[in-house]
Design a protein around this motif. Structure first.
Motif, mmCIF file in Angstrom:
data_model
loop_
_atom_site.group_PDB
_atom_site.id
_atom_site.type_symbol
_atom_site.label_atom_id
_atom_site.label_comp_id
_atom_site.label_asym_id
_atom_site.label_seq_id
_atom_site.Cartn_x
_atom_site.Cartn_y
_atom_site.Cartn_z
ATOM 1 N N ARG A 52 0.827 -1.213 0.000
ATOM 2 C CA ARG A 52 0.000 0.000 0.000
ATOM 3 C C ARG A 52 0.857 1.258 0.000
ATOM 4 O O ARG A 52 0.616 2.199 -0.773
ATOM 5 C CB ARG A 52 -0.924 -0.003 1.220
ATOM 6 N N LEU A 53 1.887 1.264 0.851
ATOM 7 C CA LEU A 53 2.750 2.436 0.944
ATOM 8 C C LEU A 53 3.531 2.664 -0.348
ATOM 9 O O LEU A 53 3.729 3.799 -0.778
ATOM 10 C CB LEU A 53 3.701 2.290 2.125
ATOM 11 N N GLU A 54 3.958 1.568 -0.969
ATOM 12 C CA GLU A 54 4.677 1.712 -2.238
ATOM 13 C C GLU A 54 3.772 2.294 -3.320
ATOM 14 O O GLU A 54 4.190 3.164 -4.096
ATOM 15 C CB GLU A 54 5.239 0.355 -2.677
ATOM 16 N N LYS A 55 2.530 1.838 -3.379
ATOM 17 C CA LYS A 55 1.599 2.354 -4.378
ATOM 18 C C LYS A 55 1.305 3.832 -4.145
ATOM 19 O O LYS A 55 1.065 4.583 -5.100
ATOM 20 C CB LYS A 55 0.310 1.545 -4.337
ATOM 21 N N GLN A 56 1.314 4.241 -2.884
ATOM 22 C CA GLN A 56 1.047 5.637 -2.544
ATOM 23 C C GLN A 56 2.291 6.519 -2.651
ATOM 24 O O GLN A 56 2.207 7.733 -2.482
ATOM 25 C CB GLN A 56 0.480 5.717 -1.125
ATOM 26 N N ALA A 58 4.884 6.501 -0.626
ATOM 27 C CA ALA A 58 5.341 6.957 0.692
ATOM 28 C C ALA A 58 6.863 7.031 0.729
ATOM 29 O O ALA A 58 7.559 6.119 0.290
ATOM 30 C CB ALA A 58 4.843 6.009 1.776
#
Length: 263
Positions: A52-56, A58
Protein backbone atom coordinates in the motif's frame (compact mmCIF):
# COMPACT_ATOMS: atom_id res chain seq x y z
CA UNK A 1 16.04 -23.81 7.81
CA UNK A 2 17.74 -25.73 10.60
CA UNK A 3 15.67 -27.62 13.17
CA UNK A 4 17.17 -25.46 15.91
CA UNK A 5 15.87 -22.35 14.14
CA UNK A 6 12.37 -23.81 14.04
CA UNK A 7 12.41 -24.23 17.83
CA UNK A 8 13.58 -20.68 18.58
CA UNK A 9 11.32 -18.10 20.20
CA UNK A 10 11.17 -14.67 18.60
CA UNK A 11 13.54 -13.12 21.13
CA UNK A 12 15.96 -16.01 20.64
CA UNK A 13 15.88 -15.35 16.89
CA UNK A 14 16.56 -11.65 17.49
CA UNK A 15 19.52 -12.54 19.71
CA UNK A 16 20.79 -14.95 17.07
CA UNK A 17 20.61 -12.16 14.49
CA UNK A 18 22.53 -9.83 16.81
CA UNK A 19 25.28 -12.41 17.31
CA UNK A 20 25.49 -13.49 13.67
CA UNK A 21 28.80 -12.64 11.99
CA UNK A 22 27.26 -11.47 8.72
CA UNK A 23 26.20 -8.31 6.82
CA UNK A 24 23.31 -6.33 8.28
CA UNK A 25 20.82 -7.43 5.62
CA UNK A 26 21.50 -11.09 6.36
CA UNK A 27 21.06 -10.50 10.08
CA UNK A 28 17.76 -8.70 9.38
CA UNK A 29 16.70 -11.69 7.30
CA UNK A 30 16.91 -13.89 10.37
CA UNK A 31 14.34 -11.68 12.09
CA UNK A 32 12.09 -11.54 9.02
CA UNK A 33 12.14 -15.34 8.75
CA UNK A 34 11.24 -15.65 12.43
CA UNK A 35 8.23 -13.34 12.00
CA UNK A 36 7.02 -15.41 9.04
CA UNK A 37 7.54 -18.68 10.91
CA UNK A 38 5.92 -17.61 14.17
CA UNK A 39 3.10 -15.33 12.96
CA UNK A 40 2.20 -15.67 9.31
CA UNK A 41 -0.91 -13.47 9.78
CA UNK A 42 1.28 -10.60 10.93
CA UNK A 43 3.82 -11.18 8.15
CA UNK A 44 1.04 -11.11 5.53
CA UNK A 45 -0.33 -7.87 7.01
CA UNK A 46 3.13 -6.32 6.83
CA UNK A 47 3.38 -7.23 3.15
CA UNK A 48 0.00 -5.59 2.50
CA UNK A 49 1.14 -2.47 4.34
CA UNK A 50 4.36 -2.25 2.33
CA UNK A 51 2.47 -2.75 -0.94
CA UNK A 52 0.00 0.00 0.00
CA UNK A 53 2.75 2.44 0.94
CA UNK A 54 4.68 1.71 -2.24
CA UNK A 55 1.60 2.35 -4.38
CA UNK A 56 1.05 5.64 -2.54
CA UNK A 57 4.67 6.67 -3.04
CA UNK A 58 5.34 6.96 0.69
CA UNK A 59 8.81 8.30 1.36
CA UNK A 60 9.43 9.38 -2.23
CA UNK A 61 9.13 13.06 -1.26
CA UNK A 62 11.76 12.74 1.45
CA UNK A 63 14.93 14.81 0.94
CA UNK A 64 17.55 13.60 -1.50
CA UNK A 65 21.22 14.38 -1.94
CA UNK A 66 21.93 18.07 -2.43
CA UNK A 67 18.73 19.40 -0.87
CA UNK A 68 18.78 21.65 2.17
CA UNK A 69 18.08 20.01 5.53
CA UNK A 70 15.73 21.88 7.91
CA UNK A 71 17.09 22.69 11.34
CA UNK A 72 15.68 21.20 14.50
CA UNK A 73 15.66 21.71 18.26
CA UNK A 74 14.90 18.40 20.00
CA UNK A 75 15.39 17.08 23.54
CA UNK A 76 17.95 14.33 23.99
CA UNK A 77 17.65 11.26 26.22
CA UNK A 78 18.78 13.37 29.21
CA UNK A 79 16.18 16.08 28.54
CA UNK A 80 18.63 18.66 27.16
CA UNK A 81 17.57 20.57 24.03
CA UNK A 82 19.90 19.96 21.10
CA UNK A 83 19.90 21.83 17.80
CA UNK A 84 21.19 20.70 14.42
CA UNK A 85 23.48 23.76 14.37
CA UNK A 86 24.99 22.73 17.72
CA UNK A 87 25.64 19.22 16.44
CA UNK A 88 27.30 20.40 13.23
CA UNK A 89 29.49 22.88 15.13
CA UNK A 90 31.23 19.82 16.58
CA UNK A 91 31.88 18.22 13.20
CA UNK A 92 30.24 16.15 10.45
CA UNK A 93 27.33 13.98 11.50
CA UNK A 94 25.36 10.88 10.62
CA UNK A 95 21.66 11.39 11.47
CA UNK A 96 19.57 8.23 11.62
CA UNK A 97 15.82 7.81 12.22
CA UNK A 98 14.60 4.87 14.32
CA UNK A 99 11.03 3.73 15.01
CA UNK A 100 11.46 2.83 18.67
CA UNK A 101 12.89 0.60 21.38
CA UNK A 102 10.25 -2.06 20.68
CA UNK A 103 11.35 -2.55 17.05
CA UNK A 104 13.84 -5.45 16.57
CA UNK A 105 15.00 -4.05 13.22
CA UNK A 106 15.79 -0.70 14.82
CA UNK A 107 17.56 -2.44 17.69
CA UNK A 108 19.70 -4.45 15.28
CA UNK A 109 20.43 -1.42 13.11
CA UNK A 110 21.46 0.62 16.18
CA UNK A 111 23.69 -2.22 17.35
CA UNK A 112 25.34 -2.24 13.92
CA UNK A 113 26.15 1.46 14.32
CA UNK A 114 27.36 0.91 17.89
CA UNK A 115 29.80 -1.69 16.58
CA UNK A 116 31.54 1.02 14.54
CA UNK A 117 30.91 4.10 16.72
CA UNK A 118 34.56 4.20 17.87
CA UNK A 119 35.79 4.09 14.27
CA UNK A 120 33.37 6.88 13.32
CA UNK A 121 34.63 9.02 16.22
CA UNK A 122 38.25 8.37 15.26
CA UNK A 123 37.43 9.64 11.78
CA UNK A 124 36.11 12.88 13.27
CA UNK A 125 32.42 12.06 12.90
CA UNK A 126 29.45 11.72 15.21
CA UNK A 127 26.17 9.83 15.19
CA UNK A 128 22.74 11.15 16.18
CA UNK A 129 19.67 8.90 16.46
CA UNK A 130 16.15 10.35 16.31
CA UNK A 131 13.09 8.44 17.50
CA UNK A 132 9.46 9.37 18.32
CA UNK A 133 9.30 7.95 21.84
CA UNK A 134 9.09 9.35 25.35
CA UNK A 135 12.39 9.97 27.08
CA UNK A 136 12.40 6.90 29.33
CA UNK A 137 12.02 4.64 26.31
CA UNK A 138 14.75 6.48 24.39
CA UNK A 139 17.05 6.03 27.39
CA UNK A 140 16.12 2.34 27.51
CA UNK A 141 16.97 1.93 23.82
CA UNK A 142 20.31 3.70 24.24
CA UNK A 143 21.24 1.49 27.20
CA UNK A 144 20.01 -1.68 25.49
CA UNK A 145 22.29 -1.25 22.46
CA UNK A 146 25.22 0.25 24.38
CA UNK A 147 25.27 3.49 22.39
CA UNK A 148 27.61 6.36 23.26
CA UNK A 149 25.80 8.71 20.87
CA UNK A 150 22.65 10.67 21.82
CA UNK A 151 19.07 9.65 21.09
CA UNK A 152 16.91 12.69 20.29
CA UNK A 153 13.17 12.63 20.90
CA UNK A 154 10.92 13.63 18.02
CA UNK A 155 7.56 13.79 19.82
CA UNK A 156 4.54 13.36 17.55
CA UNK A 157 6.98 12.75 14.66
CA UNK A 158 7.11 16.50 14.05
CA UNK A 159 10.57 16.56 12.50
CA UNK A 160 10.03 13.33 10.54
CA UNK A 161 6.80 14.81 9.14
CA UNK A 162 8.70 17.92 8.02
CA UNK A 163 11.01 15.63 6.04
CA UNK A 164 8.13 13.56 4.60
CA UNK A 165 9.42 10.54 6.48
CA UNK A 166 6.40 9.71 8.68
CA UNK A 167 3.66 7.21 7.80
CA UNK A 168 0.40 5.98 9.35
CA UNK A 169 0.61 2.20 9.80
CA UNK A 170 -3.09 1.66 9.04
CA UNK A 171 -6.00 0.11 10.94
CA UNK A 172 -4.96 -3.50 10.35
CA UNK A 173 -1.46 -2.97 11.73
CA UNK A 174 -2.85 -0.96 14.64
CA UNK A 175 -4.94 -3.98 15.61
CA UNK A 176 -2.19 -6.56 15.20
CA UNK A 177 0.60 -4.53 16.77
CA UNK A 178 -1.69 -3.46 19.58
CA UNK A 179 -2.04 -7.09 20.70
CA UNK A 180 1.49 -7.02 22.10
CA UNK A 181 2.80 -3.46 21.93
CA UNK A 182 1.61 -0.32 23.71
CA UNK A 183 2.68 2.13 21.00
CA UNK A 184 0.44 4.98 22.30
CA UNK A 185 2.18 4.72 25.67
CA UNK A 186 5.64 4.60 24.11
CA UNK A 187 4.97 7.63 21.89
CA UNK A 188 2.69 9.60 24.20
CA UNK A 189 -0.05 9.80 21.56
CA UNK A 190 -2.45 7.48 19.74
CA UNK A 191 -1.73 8.57 16.17
CA UNK A 192 0.07 5.35 15.16
CA UNK A 193 2.45 7.35 12.99
CA UNK A 194 6.03 6.13 12.60
CA UNK A 195 9.11 7.34 10.75
CA UNK A 196 10.45 5.52 7.73
CA UNK A 197 13.97 4.54 8.87
CA UNK A 198 16.49 6.60 6.94
CA UNK A 199 20.04 7.84 7.43
CA UNK A 200 21.55 11.15 6.31
CA UNK A 201 24.90 12.89 6.60
CA UNK A 202 25.86 16.51 7.02
CA UNK A 203 29.36 18.03 7.00
CA UNK A 204 28.52 21.46 8.40
CA UNK A 205 25.72 23.99 8.68
CA UNK A 206 26.34 25.40 5.20
CA UNK A 207 26.53 22.02 3.53
CA UNK A 208 23.52 20.36 2.01
CA UNK A 209 23.12 16.71 2.85
CA UNK A 210 23.06 13.36 1.14
CA UNK A 211 20.94 10.33 1.88
CA UNK A 212 23.26 7.45 2.68
CA UNK A 213 20.56 4.84 2.87
CA UNK A 214 16.84 4.93 2.24
CA UNK A 215 15.54 1.56 3.35
CA UNK A 216 12.78 1.35 0.78
CA UNK A 217 9.65 1.13 2.91
CA UNK A 218 10.64 -0.87 5.99
CA UNK A 219 7.50 -2.14 7.68
CA UNK A 220 6.77 -1.33 11.29
CA UNK A 221 7.80 -4.42 13.20
CA UNK A 222 10.25 -7.26 12.93
CA UNK A 223 10.28 -7.63 9.17
CA UNK A 224 12.12 -5.84 6.43
CA UNK A 225 12.49 -6.22 2.72
CA UNK A 226 16.06 -6.10 1.37
CA UNK A 227 17.62 -2.68 0.84
CA UNK A 228 17.10 -1.27 -2.61
CA UNK A 229 20.68 -0.01 -2.55
CA UNK A 230 22.44 2.88 -0.87
CA UNK A 231 22.14 6.33 -2.33
CA UNK A 232 25.50 8.00 -2.70
CA UNK A 233 26.14 11.22 -0.83
CA UNK A 234 27.23 14.45 -2.45
CA UNK A 235 30.74 14.48 -0.99
CA UNK A 236 33.94 14.25 -2.99
CA UNK A 237 37.34 13.52 -1.39
CA UNK A 238 38.83 16.94 -2.07
CA UNK A 239 40.27 17.25 1.40
CA UNK A 240 41.03 15.07 4.41
CA UNK A 241 37.75 15.85 6.16
CA UNK A 242 35.70 14.91 3.11
CA UNK A 243 37.64 11.68 2.71
CA UNK A 244 37.14 10.85 6.37
CA UNK A 245 33.42 11.60 6.20
CA UNK A 246 33.07 9.49 3.08
CA UNK A 247 34.75 6.65 4.92
CA UNK A 248 32.64 6.82 8.07
CA UNK A 249 29.54 7.25 5.91
CA UNK A 250 30.48 4.02 4.17
CA UNK A 251 31.01 2.29 7.50
CA UNK A 252 27.48 3.16 8.61
CA UNK A 253 25.86 2.48 5.25
CA UNK A 254 27.37 -0.98 4.83
CA UNK A 255 26.99 -2.19 8.42
CA UNK A 256 29.54 -3.22 10.98
CA UNK A 257 30.24 -6.60 9.37
CA UNK A 258 31.03 -5.15 5.93
CA UNK A 259 34.18 -3.09 6.13
CA UNK A 260 34.48 -0.49 3.36
CA UNK A 261 37.54 0.05 1.26
CA UNK A 262 39.97 2.71 2.45
CA UNK A 263 38.82 6.14 1.34
Amino acid sequence: MAADDQAMTFEQSVQAAIELDAPLNERLGVIAAAVRRLNSEFADAVERLVDRLEKQGAGTMAPTAGEAMPGFLLPDDDGRLVSLAEILAKGPAIITFQRGHWCPYCRLNAIGIVEVQREIAELGGQVIAIMPERRKFAKAMKALVGAQFPFLIDMDNGYALSLNLAIWVGAEMERLMGLGLDIPNYQGNSSWFMPIPATFHRRNERDHYGSLRRSGLPPPHGHRRPDRGAQAGSLTPKDDQSAALSRFSSVVATGARCRPATA
